[in-house]
Design a protein around this motif. Structure first.
Motif, short mmCIF file in Angstrom:
data_model
loop_
_atom_site.label_atom_id
_atom_site.label_comp_id
_atom_site.label_asym_id
_atom_site.label_seq_id
_atom_site.Cartn_x
_atom_site.Cartn_y
_atom_site.Cartn_z
N ASN A 1 0.96 -1.46 0.37
CA ASN A 1 0.22 -0.03 0.28
C ASN A 1 0.77 1.23 -0.21
N LEU A 2 2.09 1.30 1.06
CA LEU A 2 2.48 2.61 0.69
C LEU A 2 3.18 2.12 -0.33
N LEU A 3 3.52 1.59 -0.55
CA LEU A 3 4.75 1.12 -2.13
C LEU A 3 3.46 2.04 -3.46
N LEU A 4 2.60 1.84 -3.51
CA LEU A 4 1.66 2.33 -4.52
C LEU A 4 1.22 3.94 -3.96
N GLY A 5 1.23 4.24 -2.73
CA GLY A 5 1.30 5.44 -2.52
C GLY A 5 2.86 6.28 -3.38
N GLY A 6 3.58 5.76 -3.64
CA GLY A 6 5.22 6.33 -3.87
C GLY A 6 4.78 6.11 -5.04
N TYR A 7 4.16 5.08 -6.10
CA TYR A 7 3.75 5.24 -7.53
C TYR A 7 4.32 6.13 -8.58
N LEU A 8 4.57 7.35 -8.40
CA LEU A 8 4.74 8.71 -9.43
C LEU A 8 6.46 8.50 -9.16
N VAL A 9 6.63 8.48 -8.06
CA VAL A 9 8.47 8.48 -7.45
C VAL A 9 8.91 7.05 -8.02
N ARG A 10 10.01 8.01 -8.74
CA ARG A 10 10.61 6.74 -9.73
C ARG A 10 12.50 6.24 -9.51
N ASP A 11 12.64 7.01 -8.30
CA ASP A 11 13.83 6.87 -7.47
C ASP A 11 13.70 6.16 -6.29
N ALA B 1 16.03 4.92 -4.19
CA ALA B 1 16.33 5.41 -2.72
C ALA B 1 15.69 6.21 -2.20
N VAL B 2 14.86 6.94 -2.88
CA VAL B 2 14.39 8.67 -2.21
C VAL B 2 12.48 7.87 -1.41
N ILE B 3 12.25 6.38 -2.69
CA ILE B 3 10.84 5.64 -2.12
C ILE B 3 11.59 4.95 -0.08
N LYS B 4 12.98 4.19 -0.60
CA LYS B 4 12.97 3.64 0.60
C LYS B 4 13.21 4.89 1.77
N ARG B 5 13.62 5.70 1.35
CA ARG B 5 14.11 7.04 2.70
C ARG B 5 12.27 7.95 3.26
N ARG B 6 11.66 7.36 2.02
CA ARG B 6 10.30 7.93 2.72
C ARG B 6 9.72 7.72 3.64
N LEU B 7 9.57 5.79 2.52
CA LEU B 7 8.81 4.86 3.95
C LEU B 7 9.67 4.32 5.44
N ASP B 8 11.13 4.40 5.11
CA ASP B 8 11.18 5.35 6.87
C ASP B 8 10.98 6.07 7.89
N GLN B 9 11.26 6.69 6.81
CA GLN B 9 10.16 8.47 7.55
C GLN B 9 9.06 7.72 7.82
N VAL B 10 8.02 7.24 6.74
CA VAL B 10 6.85 7.04 7.29
C VAL B 10 6.89 5.91 8.95
N TYR B 11 7.58 4.96 8.75
CA TYR B 11 7.82 3.80 9.46
C TYR B 11 8.10 4.50 10.82
N ASP B 12 8.46 5.92 11.35
CA ASP B 12 9.04 6.18 12.19
C ASP B 12 8.06 7.12 12.74
N LEU B 13 7.14 7.65 11.82
CA LEU B 13 6.24 8.58 12.10
C LEU B 13 5.37 7.69 12.76
N MET B 14 4.92 6.25 12.44
CA MET B 14 4.09 5.84 12.71
C MET B 14 4.33 4.21 12.99
N ALA C 1 0.05 8.61 1.23
CA ALA C 1 -0.11 9.84 0.74
C ALA C 1 1.30 10.46 0.62
N LEU C 2 1.88 9.65 2.53
CA LEU C 2 2.98 10.86 3.04
C LEU C 2 3.68 10.33 1.35
N ILE C 3 3.78 8.96 1.15
CA ILE C 3 5.08 8.85 0.68
C ILE C 3 5.19 9.69 -0.62
N SER C 4 4.09 9.89 -1.29
CA SER C 4 4.69 11.00 -2.41
C SER C 4 4.91 12.45 -1.87
N ALA C 5 5.55 11.83 -0.87
CA ALA C 5 5.51 14.00 -0.43
C ALA C 5 4.90 14.60 -0.96
#
Ligand SMILES: Nc1ncnc2c1ncn2[C@@H]1O[C@H](COP(=O)(O)OP(=O)(O)OP(=O)(O)O)[C@@H](O)[C@H]1O
Ligand SMILES: [Mg+2]
Lengths: 297, 237
Positions: free
Chosen positions: B98-108, B110-123, B150-154
């Motif tokens: 589900n989270l990866l789908l939120g990052g559907y438009l993020v191609r990089d 490494a960026v997805i990985k970083r944002r996943l970590d941020q979301v997991y930190d927050l929740m 939603a946050l994964i796509s910043a």
């Protein structure tokens, strides 16, 4: 016995390749694309033309030529599938289901009789046939053609499974099948993804068509009709909308027919399929893997 | 002109008018709340901004550009991301998918990985359940997942439709804290709520929608004191 199994698997491979497109399209837009079997027929004719052109221009070894022709055909039938969706289905995607169904049946006739106009009602002879002999497997004589069919279909199905399970586009397809509005919220271009599904499904059916031409030697404009129904049956048996269900259903139906024919004779072949279809539709419309109805695609 | 602006917008569903001359604005960095009763047109307003419904009159602009004709996926690409009413989690996919789908438009990756970590930190709850199917999460966890997705796509503008719906008071507070934290980190938030009390605590400004028209607006602190708001939306007092 092994002979019967291998026969069943090779027929099942055809069913599975065609059933995949049926099932994927159903999974993503809930459309029973009755013209899908005719894409298989189209694939056989495209292969016929391309192979004819290729063998007259350059002399390639048969195997390499076939691979090349299969790839070109997949690209072309894939394109035909995309065009079909774009022109016929997309404008009425939100119309009542019956309109879509009638359009699909109309498209099926258009493809069949369009090809008949061009190539005539008589079967055409495929310019190349795989008849590279046979191998001996545990005492059974298996034609190489059957083994090639099983291998090619197997490779295509593994690649497709990985694509749908692991890639970004595959995930997008599954997302649309589950909830198209939520998929849009993710930034997924739903129209484009639906085009991609039609491309893949039609390319697989096209590949099956070329293989059928190369294995059986003759092709005709109605060859897509029966396999369309068989593929639909396979999709229902496996659980329509379910990717693995289509593969499982195709192989199961192929084996069932093969055993049925071996025990009772060839005239029973279609009886088995349709009996199966009726039984499943009556008692288990969600198919073998349909327990997880939601895991569509 | 505001960062996001609706100017005298009408929306019709067939012959039913859902929004009437709605004008409102959201500035960069704010939390703006949109309050109102059932059927007031709150979800319609969000669906308008995210491209699911078209205005029949008026203008919708984002950073000075007319965006009223863009499709939903184009608006996501522009940074407008909508967390819908009822969460709409992909029920048979895992939390991580589900989270990866939120990052559907993020191609990089490494960026997805970083944002996943941020979301997991927050929740952190989501991290514990990353392999679990979304549909099996509790209501509160699903809301977290919907926001995290939603946050994964910043997003540059985050639209939230009733994030407190169906949650126990403790969870409502937790979700509001997350929204406030996300805003602290620089994200602009436009949140629709029926729970006026919770929303007014985190919002900077608010609008009240009454059967399709804006009836009140102002700083959240003022509205929380306004007798008309207190009586209609804060259960008297
Ligand atoms: N798709 C639709 N077709 C027809 N009418 C609709 C549609 N969506 C909303 N409406 C109508 O528009 C009005 C506003 O609906 P909307 O969903 O925006 O309200 P809301 O403020 O979000 O309500 P709630 O708090 O119940 O979610 C309602 O009268 C509703 O019946
Ligand atoms: Mg609503």
């Amino acid at each position: 016995m092994i002979q019967v199994i291998v026969n069943g698997l090779s027929v099942g491979a055809f069913y599975a390749l065609v059933a995949l497109g049926y099932s994927m399209v159903y999974g993503i837009i809930k459309l029973l694309n009755f013209a899908h079997g005719d894409i298989y027929m189209l694939g056989a004719y495209v292969g016929f033309v391309v192979l004819g052109a290729l063998t007259s221009w350059l002399s390639l070894p048969t195997a390499l030529g076939l691979v090349l022709v299969t790839l070109v055909t997949m690209a072309l039938t894939g394109g035909a599938g995309v065009l079909m969706e774009r022109v016929a289905y997309r404008p009425i995607r939100h119309a009542p289901r019956l309109s879509l169904l009638i359009t699909a049946v109309g498209l099926s006739f258009a493809l069949e009789y369009g090809v008949r106009q061009i190539f005539g009602p008589k079967p055409s002879h495929f310019p190349v046939q795989i008849d590279a002999g046979s191998v001996n497997l545990f005492g059974a004589t298996i034609t190489t053609a059957r083994i090639i069919v099983i291998l090619v279909a197997g490779v295509l199905m593994v690649v497709l499974s990985l694509f749908v399970a692991k890639t970004r586009q595959g995930r997008a397809m599954r997302a649309i099948a589950l909830d198209a509005k939520a998929a849009r919220l993710m930034g997924i271009d739903v129209d484009r993804t639906i085009s991609l599904v039609f491309f893949i499904g039609s390319a697989l059916a096209g590949a099956a068509g070329v293989l059928a031409g190369a294995v059986y030697g003759t092709i005709d404009f109605l060859m897509g009709f029966i396999i369309g129904i068989k593929a639909f049956t396979a999709a229902v048996i496996g659980g329509i909308g379910n990717l693995y269900g289509a593969m499982l259903g195709g192989v199961a139906l192929g084996l069932l027919e093969s055993f049925g024919v071996a025990w009772l004779g060839g005239q029973w072949r279609d009886v088995f399929s349709f009996l199966c279809l009726i039984l499943f539709l009556t008692f288990r419309p969600t198919g073998i893997l349909g327990g997880r109805v939601v895991e569509r695609m | 002109m505001s960062w996001l602006e609706l100017d005298a917008v009408d929306v019709h569903y067939g012959r039913v008018q859902a929004l009437r001359q709605v004008s409102l604005g959201v500035e960069e960095g704010e939390i703006v709340a949109l309050l109102g009763n059932n059927g007031a047109g709150k979800s319609t307003t969000l669906n308008l901004i995210s491209g699911f419904v078209r205005p029949s009159a008026g203008a919708l602009t984002w950073q000075g550009q007319d965006v009223s004709r863009l499709k939903p996926h184009q608006l996501v690409a522009q940074g407008i991301v909508h967390v819908p009413e009822g969460r709409r989690i992909f029920s048979t996919m895992t939390v991580q998918e589900n989270l990866l789908l939120g990052g559907y438009l993020v191609r990089d990756p490494a960026v997805i990985k970083r944002r996943l970590d941020q979301v997991y930190d927050l929740m952190p709850r989501l991290q514990e359940r990353r392999g679990q199917e979304g549909g099996t999460l509790s209501g509160g966890e699903q809301q977290m997942l919907a926001i995290g997705r939603a946050l994964i796509s910043a997003p540059r503008l985050l639209l939230l439709d009733e994030p407190s719906m169906g949650l126990a008071p403790l969870l409502v507070a937790q979700v509001m804290r997350i929204i406030a934290a996300v805003n602290q980190s620089g994200m602009t938030v436009f949140v629709v709520e029926q729970n006026a009390k919770a929303a007014l605590q985190i919002a900077h400004r608010a609008y009240v929608l009454d059967t399709g028209s804006v009836s009140l607006c102002g700083p959240a602190a003022d509205l929380a004191q306004d007798p008309r708001v207190v009586e209609a939306y804060l259960g008297g007092a």
